[in-house]
Design a protein around this motif. Structure first.
Motif, short mmCIF file in Angstrom:
data_model
loop_
_atom_site.label_atom_id
_atom_site.label_comp_id
_atom_site.label_asym_id
_atom_site.label_seq_id
_atom_site.Cartn_x
_atom_site.Cartn_y
_atom_site.Cartn_z
N ASN A 51 -0.54 11.52 16.96
CA ASN A 51 -0.14 10.27 16.30
C ASN A 51 -1.34 9.38 16.05
N GLN B 76 -8.03 3.72 6.72
CA GLN B 76 -8.05 3.93 5.27
C GLN B 76 -7.68 2.64 4.54
N GLN B 77 -6.70 1.91 5.05
CA GLN B 77 -6.26 0.68 4.40
C GLN B 77 -7.28 -0.45 4.53
N CYS C 102 -1.82 3.45 19.20
CA CYS C 102 -1.25 4.44 18.27
C CYS C 102 -0.63 5.63 18.98
N GLN D 114 -3.12 10.25 12.84
CA GLN D 114 -2.37 9.90 11.64
C GLN D 114 -2.29 8.38 11.45
N ILE D 115 -1.85 7.67 12.48
CA ILE D 115 -1.61 6.24 12.34
C ILE D 115 -2.92 5.47 12.24
N ASP E 223 -0.01 -4.63 11.34
CA ASP E 223 -0.11 -4.26 9.95
C ASP E 223 -1.58 -4.33 9.51
N PRO E 224 -2.02 -3.51 8.57
CA PRO E 224 -3.40 -3.58 8.12
C PRO E 224 -3.82 -4.97 7.63
N GLY F 174 -5.80 6.67 11.43
CA GLY F 174 -6.43 7.08 10.18
C GLY F 174 -5.89 6.30 8.99
N TYR F 175 -4.58 6.07 8.97
CA TYR F 175 -3.97 5.28 7.91
C TYR F 175 -4.49 3.84 7.94
N ILE F 176 -4.55 3.25 9.12
CA ILE F 176 -5.02 1.87 9.23
C ILE F 176 -6.47 1.76 8.77
#
Length: 172
Positions: free
Chosen positions: A111, A121-122, A106, A114-115, A75-76, A117-119
């Protein structure tokens, strides 16, 4: 004589059973934790461990190695705690390797974008606060000495992944 021999055989069998039981519990310890702990308790365990002020470099490496052994993408919040712990022990190389390991976990390229990149970003505020760059910003996402040779190289999909499919002379 037979009494002595029987007792040695019994003790040998008991020790073998004991060692087998210990090895079985060691092999299944990660699976048991994942089944028994809900996700928030799992995250809390690593966050609490990594947020200890007296943590040293060996303990940070131990925690990150243990976290990497699980078949999960952290988790971030856990990633932020790990980055802060790496900064506390002043180990920038470990920070980069940890981020690379997350990116690898990831999955495929689609994937991964996306994944990961999300982490990123957070955790971007934490990265900025700690002065940490991700491997892509440092140019560490591509191999430094990779020279493709189409007649020798056996894994052609790497050409596309590293952008060599668009350069003249590297067509296949």
């Amino acid at each position: 004589m037979s009494l002595l021999r029987a007792s040695s055989v019994i003790s040998r069998i008991a020790s073998q059973q004991r060692s087998f039981a210990v090895s079985q519990s060691r092999l299944s310890s990660h699976d048991d934790i994942m089944e028994k702990w809900p996700a928030d308790k799992f995250d809390k365990h690593f966050i609490d461990y990594l947020n200890r002020p007296e943590i040293d470099g060996w303990e940070v490496r131990k925690a990150l190695g243990e976290l990497h052994d699980f078949d999960v993408i952290p988790d971030p919040k856990v990633v932020e705690a790990a980055l802060r712990a790496c900064r506390r022990v002043n180990d920038y190389a470990l920070t980069l390797r940890f981020l690379e390991a997350i990116k690898i976990k990831c999955g495929s390229a689609k994937n991964r974008e996306q994944i990961f990149g999300y982490i990123v970003q957070q955790i971007k505020p934490t990265l900025t606060e700690l002065g940490i760059s991700i491997p892509e910003e440092l140019g560490l996402d591509k191999p430094e000495l990779f020279i493709p040779q189409s007649e020798w190289w056996w894994e052609r999909k790497w050409y596309k992944e590293y952008g060599f499919d668009k350069k003249p002379g590297f067509e296949f």
